[in-house]
Write a protein that holds these residues in place. Structure first.
Motif, short mmCIF file in Angstrom:
data_model
loop_
_atom_site.label_atom_id
_atom_site.label_comp_id
_atom_site.label_asym_id
_atom_site.label_seq_id
_atom_site.Cartn_x
_atom_site.Cartn_y
_atom_site.Cartn_z
N TRP A 11 0.82 -1.21 0.00
CA TRP A 11 0.00 0.00 0.00
C TRP A 11 0.86 1.26 0.00
O TRP A 11 0.36 2.36 0.30
CB TRP A 11 -0.93 0.01 1.20
CG TRP A 11 -2.07 -0.95 1.05
CD1 TRP A 11 -2.16 -2.23 1.53
CD2 TRP A 11 -3.30 -0.71 0.36
NE1 TRP A 11 -3.35 -2.81 1.19
CE2 TRP A 11 -4.08 -1.90 0.46
CE3 TRP A 11 -3.82 0.37 -0.34
CZ2 TRP A 11 -5.34 -2.00 -0.11
CZ3 TRP A 11 -5.08 0.27 -0.91
CH2 TRP A 11 -5.82 -0.91 -0.79
N ALA A 12 2.12 1.15 -0.37
CA ALA A 12 3.02 2.31 -0.35
C ALA A 12 2.51 3.43 -1.26
O ALA A 12 2.74 4.62 -0.98
CB ALA A 12 4.42 1.90 -0.77
N ASN A 13 1.80 3.09 -2.31
CA ASN A 13 1.30 4.08 -3.26
C ASN A 13 -0.21 4.26 -3.15
O ASN A 13 -0.88 4.51 -4.15
CB ASN A 13 1.69 3.68 -4.68
CG ASN A 13 3.20 3.67 -4.88
OD1 ASN A 13 3.91 4.59 -4.47
ND2 ASN A 13 3.70 2.61 -5.52
N ASP B 111 -11.57 4.68 11.01
CA ASP B 111 -11.05 5.87 11.69
C ASP B 111 -9.52 5.90 11.70
O ASP B 111 -8.92 6.91 12.06
CB ASP B 111 -11.54 5.89 13.14
CG ASP B 111 -13.06 5.79 13.22
OD1 ASP B 111 -13.72 6.82 13.13
OD2 ASP B 111 -13.57 4.64 13.34
N TYR B 112 -8.92 4.78 11.30
CA TYR B 112 -7.46 4.65 11.34
C TYR B 112 -6.95 4.00 10.06
O TYR B 112 -7.56 3.06 9.53
CB TYR B 112 -7.02 3.76 12.51
CG TYR B 112 -7.39 4.29 13.86
CD1 TYR B 112 -6.52 5.07 14.61
CD2 TYR B 112 -8.65 4.02 14.39
CE1 TYR B 112 -6.88 5.56 15.84
CE2 TYR B 112 -9.03 4.51 15.63
CZ TYR B 112 -8.14 5.29 16.35
OH TYR B 112 -8.50 5.77 17.57
N PHE B 113 -5.83 4.50 9.58
CA PHE B 113 -5.06 3.85 8.52
C PHE B 113 -3.72 3.51 9.16
O PHE B 113 -2.91 4.39 9.45
CB PHE B 113 -4.88 4.79 7.33
CG PHE B 113 -4.07 4.20 6.20
CD1 PHE B 113 -4.66 3.28 5.34
CD2 PHE B 113 -2.76 4.56 6.00
CE1 PHE B 113 -3.92 2.73 4.28
CE2 PHE B 113 -2.01 4.02 4.95
CZ PHE B 113 -2.60 3.10 4.09
N ASN B 114 -3.50 2.22 9.44
CA ASN B 114 -2.35 1.79 10.22
C ASN B 114 -1.41 0.96 9.34
O ASN B 114 -1.61 -0.23 9.14
CB ASN B 114 -2.82 0.98 11.43
CG ASN B 114 -3.63 1.84 12.39
OD1 ASN B 114 -3.53 3.07 12.38
ND2 ASN B 114 -4.44 1.21 13.23
N PRO C 209 6.14 11.81 5.52
CA PRO C 209 5.39 12.99 5.97
C PRO C 209 4.16 13.25 5.09
O PRO C 209 3.10 13.64 5.58
CB PRO C 209 6.41 14.12 5.87
CG PRO C 209 7.73 13.45 6.04
CD PRO C 209 7.59 12.12 5.37
N GLU C 210 4.30 13.02 3.79
CA GLU C 210 3.18 13.23 2.87
C GLU C 210 2.03 12.28 3.18
O GLU C 210 0.86 12.69 3.19
CB GLU C 210 3.65 13.03 1.43
CG GLU C 210 2.52 13.20 0.42
CD GLU C 210 2.87 12.65 -0.95
OE1 GLU C 210 2.24 13.10 -1.92
OE2 GLU C 210 3.72 11.73 -1.05
N LEU C 211 2.36 11.01 3.43
CA LEU C 211 1.31 10.04 3.74
C LEU C 211 0.59 10.43 5.02
O LEU C 211 -0.65 10.38 5.09
CB LEU C 211 1.89 8.63 3.88
CG LEU C 211 0.89 7.54 4.28
CD1 LEU C 211 -0.22 7.40 3.24
CD2 LEU C 211 1.59 6.20 4.50
N VAL C 212 1.33 10.83 6.03
CA VAL C 212 0.71 11.23 7.30
C VAL C 212 -0.25 12.39 7.06
O VAL C 212 -1.39 12.39 7.54
CB VAL C 212 1.78 11.62 8.33
CG1 VAL C 212 1.13 12.20 9.58
CG2 VAL C 212 2.64 10.41 8.69
N ILE D 247 -3.22 7.71 12.23
CA ILE D 247 -2.25 6.76 11.71
C ILE D 247 -1.37 6.22 12.83
O ILE D 247 -0.70 6.98 13.53
CB ILE D 247 -1.42 7.41 10.58
CG1 ILE D 247 -0.43 6.41 9.97
CG2 ILE D 247 -0.74 8.69 11.03
CD1 ILE D 247 0.21 6.90 8.67
N PHE D 248 -1.43 4.90 13.03
CA PHE D 248 -0.62 4.18 14.01
C PHE D 248 0.27 3.18 13.25
O PHE D 248 -0.13 2.05 12.99
CB PHE D 248 -1.49 3.37 14.97
CG PHE D 248 -2.31 4.15 15.96
CD1 PHE D 248 -2.37 5.53 15.96
CD2 PHE D 248 -3.07 3.46 16.91
CE1 PHE D 248 -3.14 6.22 16.89
CE2 PHE D 248 -3.84 4.15 17.85
CZ PHE D 248 -3.88 5.53 17.83
N PRO D 249 1.47 3.55 12.86
CA PRO D 249 2.33 2.61 12.14
C PRO D 249 2.80 1.46 13.03
O PRO D 249 2.90 1.59 14.25
CB PRO D 249 3.52 3.46 11.70
CG PRO D 249 3.06 4.88 11.82
CD PRO D 249 2.09 4.88 12.94
#
Length: 283
Positions: free
Chosen positions: A205-207, A221-224, A232-235, A245-247
């Motif tokens: 899902w990098a792109n 509610d989350y994209f983890n 930074p752009e993804l965040v 976002i919780f990596p």
């Protein structure tokens, strides 16, 4: 979409935890703002200190004051919800076989601790009910449905367990449900509309596109994501569609520091001490 409400209390900044369960003094002072904003998720419990997905690891996470313990839920052949990461018992117990092919009685007889350290010999594979009953009100619980496509009806069973305990209307988002199976999350959200849900995202899902993020935001509610694809752009793009976002999964202080700098909302870590006591740098 409602934004996530902070549940963190102020942390003390005079002491820290090393990578071992012992206290030490940090070199640098810790930012109060960082402490307040960062959500600390103990991955499979404090799995850097105790065998993953056991009561010992979950209790360690609570003792270390993680904001959430993360648990992996699967289902036995006879329909019992149990906590284990792999779809087989081979790696983390003294048994062999697929979780879904074994009865609860058979799984319960396995030793789920000795592989980690002899100190934990005799640790059992816990049930979902046990963890809910033991830790409700003590910490948040981040529930991952592991390979739900293998277990028809698992979403309903999880929902029933939460509803029976009146945990389907969580205060301060103390319960979150997530999965790599996004269709499962759509189904779970329909069953538990007031419980926050998250979509897990691996390296593929990098792109991820803005359109895909907007679709996720319609029910999650989350994209983890895997921490290696976080930029930074993804965040920023995740925040723009109203998700947090919780990596996953930080396993070193350096990795935790990097995620702090990326301005994520929470960090999923085997070592909760890395998240609490981030040294302020680049200032």
């Amino acid at each position: 979409m409602k934004r996530f409400l902070s549940i963190l209390a102020l942390m003390g900044i005079g002491i820290t935890l090393s990578s071992q369960p012992a206290f030490a003094t940090p070199v640098n002072e810790i930012s109060k703002q960082q402490q307040q904003q960062m959500i600390n998720v103990a991955h499979r419990g404090a799995s850097g200190h105790a065998p993953e997905n056991t009561m010992a690891a979950f209790q360690k996470g609570v003792d270390m004051k993680a904001d959430y313990i993360e648990i992996d839920v699967q289902m036995t052949k006879d329909g019992e919800l149990v906590l284990i990461h792999d779809t087989t018992v081979d790696r983390t117990t003294d048994g062999i076989g697929y979780v879904g092919d074994l009865t609860f009685e058979a799984i319960r007889q396995l030793d789920a601790g000795s592989w980690f350290h002899e100190e934990y010999a005799g640790e059992k594979v816990p049930t979902f009910d046990e963890v809910l009953d033991s830790f409700r009100g003590k910490t948040g619980i981040l529930i991952e449905l592991k390979a739900p496509e293998l277990y028809p009806g698992i979403e309903e069973k999880v929902a029933v367990a939460l509803i029976e305990r009146n945990m389907h209307k969580p205060n301060n988002n103390k319960i979150i449900i997530q999965s790599f199976n996004h269709e499962s999350m759509k189904k779970s959200k329909e069953l538990l509309p007031e419980v926050p849900h998250g979509v897990l995202a691996g390296p593929s899902w990098a792109n991820v596109t803005d359109e895909q993020l907007a679709e996720f935001a319609s029910y999650a509610d989350y994209f983890n994501p895997n921490m290696n694809i976080v930029t930074p752009e993804l965040v920023d793009r995740v925040h723009e569609v109203g998700m947090m976002i919780f990596p996953y999964t930080s396993r070193s202080q350096e990795q935790a520091n990097h995620l702090f700098d990326l301005n994520v909302d929470g960090i999923v870590s085997d070592f909760p001490e890395h998240v609490y006591y981030h040294p302020v740098h680049n200032q």
